[in-house]
Design a protein around this motif. Structure first.
Motif, PDB file in Angstrom:
ATOM      1  N   PRO A 129     -10.896  -2.927   9.718  1.00  0.00           N
ATOM      2  CA  PRO A 129     -10.550  -3.734   8.543  1.00  0.00           C
ATOM      3  C   PRO A 129     -11.642  -3.807   7.474  1.00  0.00           C
ATOM      4  O   PRO A 129     -11.342  -4.101   6.317  1.00  0.00           O
ATOM      5  CB  PRO A 129     -10.278  -5.117   9.138  1.00  0.00           C
ATOM      6  CG  PRO A 129      -9.870  -4.850  10.540  1.00  0.00           C
ATOM      7  CD  PRO A 129     -10.673  -3.665  10.976  1.00  0.00           C
ATOM      8  N   ASP A 130     -12.902  -3.509   7.847  1.00  0.00           N
ATOM      9  CA  ASP A 130     -13.965  -3.526   6.841  1.00  0.00           C
ATOM     10  C   ASP A 130     -13.896  -2.326   5.901  1.00  0.00           C
ATOM     11  O   ASP A 130     -14.639  -2.234   4.931  1.00  0.00           O
ATOM     12  CB  ASP A 130     -15.344  -3.611   7.503  1.00  0.00           C
ATOM     13  CG  ASP A 130     -15.672  -2.396   8.377  1.00  0.00           C
ATOM     14  OD1 ASP A 130     -14.951  -1.367   8.321  1.00  0.00           O
ATOM     15  OD2 ASP A 130     -16.660  -2.467   9.130  1.00  0.00           O
ATOM     16  N   GLU A 131     -13.003  -1.385   6.213  1.00  0.00           N
ATOM     17  CA  GLU A 131     -12.756  -0.186   5.407  1.00  0.00           C
ATOM     18  C   GLU A 131     -13.957   0.756   5.354  1.00  0.00           C
ATOM     19  O   GLU A 131     -14.032   1.632   4.492  1.00  0.00           O
ATOM     20  CB  GLU A 131     -12.302  -0.554   3.985  1.00  0.00           C
ATOM     21  CG  GLU A 131     -11.064  -1.425   3.965  1.00  0.00           C
ATOM     22  CD  GLU A 131     -10.440  -1.566   2.585  1.00  0.00           C
ATOM     23  OE1 GLU A 131     -10.299  -0.543   1.901  1.00  0.00           O
ATOM     24  OE2 GLU A 131     -10.096  -2.698   2.206  1.00  0.00           O
ATOM     25  N   SER A 180       0.836  -1.211   0.000  1.00  0.00           N
ATOM     26  CA  SER A 180       0.000   0.000   0.000  1.00  0.00           C
ATOM     27  C   SER A 180       0.869   1.258   0.000  1.00  0.00           C
ATOM     28  O   SER A 180       0.561   2.239  -0.674  1.00  0.00           O
ATOM     29  CB  SER A 180      -0.948  -0.004   1.199  1.00  0.00           C
ATOM     30  OG  SER A 180      -0.276   0.238   2.418  1.00  0.00           O
ATOM     31  N   SER A 196      -3.599   8.972   0.772  1.00  0.00           N
ATOM     32  CA  SER A 196      -3.623   9.202   2.220  1.00  0.00           C
ATOM     33  C   SER A 196      -2.536  10.186   2.649  1.00  0.00           C
ATOM     34  O   SER A 196      -2.806  11.184   3.331  1.00  0.00           O
ATOM     35  CB  SER A 196      -3.435   7.880   2.978  1.00  0.00           C
ATOM     36  OG  SER A 196      -4.487   6.992   2.728  1.00  0.00           O
ATOM     37  N   LEU A 210      -9.778   3.593   9.975  1.00  0.00           N
ATOM     38  CA  LEU A 210     -10.894   2.705   9.697  1.00  0.00           C
ATOM     39  C   LEU A 210     -10.618   1.300  10.225  1.00  0.00           C
ATOM     40  O   LEU A 210      -9.465   0.886  10.378  1.00  0.00           O
ATOM     41  CB  LEU A 210     -11.152   2.636   8.192  1.00  0.00           C
ATOM     42  CG  LEU A 210     -11.448   3.949   7.474  1.00  0.00           C
ATOM     43  CD1 LEU A 210     -11.663   3.692   5.985  1.00  0.00           C
ATOM     44  CD2 LEU A 210     -12.659   4.648   8.077  1.00  0.00           C
ATOM     45  N   ASP A 267      -5.885  -2.903  11.138  1.00  0.00           N
ATOM     46  CA  ASP A 267      -6.346  -4.290  11.175  1.00  0.00           C
ATOM     47  C   ASP A 267      -6.058  -4.904  12.544  1.00  0.00           C
ATOM     48  O   ASP A 267      -5.046  -5.587  12.739  1.00  0.00           O
ATOM     49  CB  ASP A 267      -5.637  -5.089  10.079  1.00  0.00           C
ATOM     50  CG  ASP A 267      -6.149  -6.517   9.985  1.00  0.00           C
ATOM     51  OD1 ASP A 267      -7.228  -6.796  10.539  1.00  0.00           O
ATOM     52  OD2 ASP A 267      -5.459  -7.349   9.361  1.00  0.00           O
ATOM     53  N   CYS A 281      -6.407   1.973   7.232  1.00  0.00           N
ATOM     54  CA  CYS A 281      -7.139   0.877   7.877  1.00  0.00           C
ATOM     55  C   CYS A 281      -6.256   0.266   8.945  1.00  0.00           C
ATOM     56  O   CYS A 281      -5.074  -0.010   8.703  1.00  0.00           O
ATOM     57  CB  CYS A 281      -7.546  -0.182   6.865  1.00  0.00           C
ATOM     58  SG  CYS A 281      -8.919   0.334   5.834  1.00  0.00           S
ATOM     59  N   TYR A 326      -4.188   4.290   1.681  1.00  0.00           N
ATOM     60  CA  TYR A 326      -4.732   4.459   0.346  1.00  0.00           C
ATOM     61  C   TYR A 326      -3.806   5.365  -0.462  1.00  0.00           C
ATOM     62  O   TYR A 326      -2.925   6.035   0.088  1.00  0.00           O
ATOM     63  CB  TYR A 326      -6.143   5.036   0.425  1.00  0.00           C
ATOM     64  CG  TYR A 326      -7.107   4.113   1.143  1.00  0.00           C
ATOM     65  CD1 TYR A 326      -7.673   3.022   0.490  1.00  0.00           C
ATOM     66  CD2 TYR A 326      -7.424   4.315   2.490  1.00  0.00           C
ATOM     67  CE1 TYR A 326      -8.548   2.168   1.149  1.00  0.00           C
ATOM     68  CE2 TYR A 326      -8.296   3.464   3.153  1.00  0.00           C
ATOM     69  CZ  TYR A 326      -8.846   2.393   2.484  1.00  0.00           C
ATOM     70  OH  TYR A 326      -9.700   1.530   3.142  1.00  0.00           O
ATOM     71  N   THR A 342      -1.415  -1.961   9.580  1.00  0.00           N
ATOM     72  CA  THR A 342      -2.251  -0.993   8.858  1.00  0.00           C
ATOM     73  C   THR A 342      -1.981  -1.081   7.364  1.00  0.00           C
ATOM     74  O   THR A 342      -0.992  -1.665   6.923  1.00  0.00           O
ATOM     75  CB  THR A 342      -1.949   0.453   9.307  1.00  0.00           C
ATOM     76  OG1 THR A 342      -0.593   0.770   8.968  1.00  0.00           O
ATOM     77  CG2 THR A 342      -2.159   0.634  10.792  1.00  0.00           C
ATOM     78  N   TRP A 343      -2.854  -0.470   6.599  1.00  0.00           N
ATOM     79  CA  TRP A 343      -2.545  -0.178   5.207  1.00  0.00           C
ATOM     80  C   TRP A 343      -3.153   1.167   4.865  1.00  0.00           C
ATOM     81  O   TRP A 343      -4.084   1.644   5.517  1.00  0.00           O
ATOM     82  CB  TRP A 343      -3.033  -1.270   4.264  1.00  0.00           C
ATOM     83  CG  TRP A 343      -4.520  -1.512   4.200  1.00  0.00           C
ATOM     84  CD1 TRP A 343      -5.419  -0.906   3.380  1.00  0.00           C
ATOM     85  CD2 TRP A 343      -5.275  -2.468   4.961  1.00  0.00           C
ATOM     86  NE1 TRP A 343      -6.686  -1.406   3.582  1.00  0.00           N
ATOM     87  CE2 TRP A 343      -6.625  -2.380   4.538  1.00  0.00           C
ATOM     88  CE3 TRP A 343      -4.949  -3.399   5.956  1.00  0.00           C
ATOM     89  CZ2 TRP A 343      -7.643  -3.161   5.091  1.00  0.00           C
ATOM     90  CZ3 TRP A 343      -5.956  -4.183   6.483  1.00  0.00           C
ATOM     91  CH2 TRP A 343      -7.284  -4.064   6.060  1.00  0.00           C
TER      92      TRP A 343
END
Length: 304
Positions: free
Chosen positions: A122-124, A24, A98, A120, A206, A204, A95, A92-93
């Motif tokens: 993990p469901d984003e 990412s 970001s 966010l 996680d 995100c 976008y 994390t990741w």
């Protein structure tokens, strides 16, 4: 010319996140350097990280904890000429835009010390539960379409300006894994910087937020310590706030932990508080160093 941003990530047995995290970052629309400090992982984290030739990997021989390991990365990033450092958790990741969206806000506002994105789950879609608490309940200033000013955000994703680190210092090494971000935020506010959330940027996180009794005890201890060393208050007021935490934290956890565990936590915190007072010179030294902005900047003692 774009200002230089370095991403600093501390890893420890995080092999399940390495690829998503790194991939990412490599798609970021804002150009970045990446420094990873590994805390003596025993899984395949280091092996996976070495597949990425465009990162600088520092392998610690011991687990330094969150703050000390980040300090090593921060110090190197600033010495390499970074204008800001993006501290990012391993789980994390991000976008594509970001970092770009956060950078636009940070560099346009010299009084902003920390800019964090939305965190966010993990469901984003939904906000991370801990982040939502800080973001929704503790607004202290501006709240526009793009920015919200808050007194604290957990350090899963912080874009911090060079000027902020130079004025505030780094993470205080008195903290091992909990409490260092809260302490840093109190120092940021003392030195007249603001903490902002960029509403058009997101990462995100996680993770599953689970509070074991041991974790509650450790976090509570560090909250008490944070009260004692908070340089925004006088020494006497900090002592009072610390004692209030000793009483208030067990009450807060009573519903979830039960009365017996709540009483147990109270006595543990009381003895912890009294133990801190036996070395009050150290507390005062930390407070003085916080005001000078030098906490955590001497990394020679642990950076081998």
């Amino acid at each position: 010319m774009e200002k230089k941003i370095t991403v600093v990530i501390v890893t420890y047995n995080g092999e399940i996140w390495v690829k998503k995290n790194m991939n990412s970052l490599l798609k970021s629309s804002y150009p970045i350097d990446i420094i990873v400090v590994d805390n003596a992982s025993t899984d395949q984290s280091v092996t996976l990280l070495k597949e990425y030739k465009n990162i600088q990997l520092i392998e610690s021989k011991v687990n330094l904890g969150f703050g000390k390991a980040n300090n090593i990365g921060i110090d190197l990033a600033l010495k390499n000429g970074s204008d800001a450092v993006f501290l990012l958790n391993q789980d994390t990741w991000i976008y594509e835009d970001s970092i770009k969206n956060m950078a636009e806000i940070l560099f346009a506002n010299p009084d902003f010390g920390i800019v964090s994105p939305l965190h966010l789950s993990p469901d984003e879609v939904t906000l991370d539960s801990s982040f939502e608490t800080y973001y929704s309940r503790f607004q202290t200033g501006m709240d526009s379409d793009t920015v919200r000013i808050v007194p604290f955000i957990n350090a899963a994703a912080w874009l911090v300006s060079k000027e902020c680190f130079q004025k505030v210092g780094y993470f205080d090494p008195v903290f091992n894994h909990y409490g260092e971000d809260r302490n840093f935020c109190t120092r940021v506010l003392f030195h007249k910087f603001k903490i902002a959330v960029a509403k058009k940027a997101a990462i995100c996180h996680d993770r599953m937020v689970k509070l074991s009794s041991k974790k509650i005890e450790l976090q509570s201890q560090y909250l008490v310590l944070n009260q004692l060393i908070d340089c925004n208050y006088s020494s006497f007021t900090a002592l009072v706030f610390g004692l209030k935490s000793v009483v208030g934290l067990p009450k807060f956890h009573a519903k979830s932990e039960g009365l017996s565990k709540s009483f147990g936590l109270f006595y543990k915190l009381l003895f912890y508080y009294l133990g801190l007072l036996t070395d009050y010179k150290t507390i005062q030294r930390i407070r003085r160093n916080s005001k000078k902005g030098i906490n955590g900047t001497d990394i020679k003692s642990y950076a081998k």
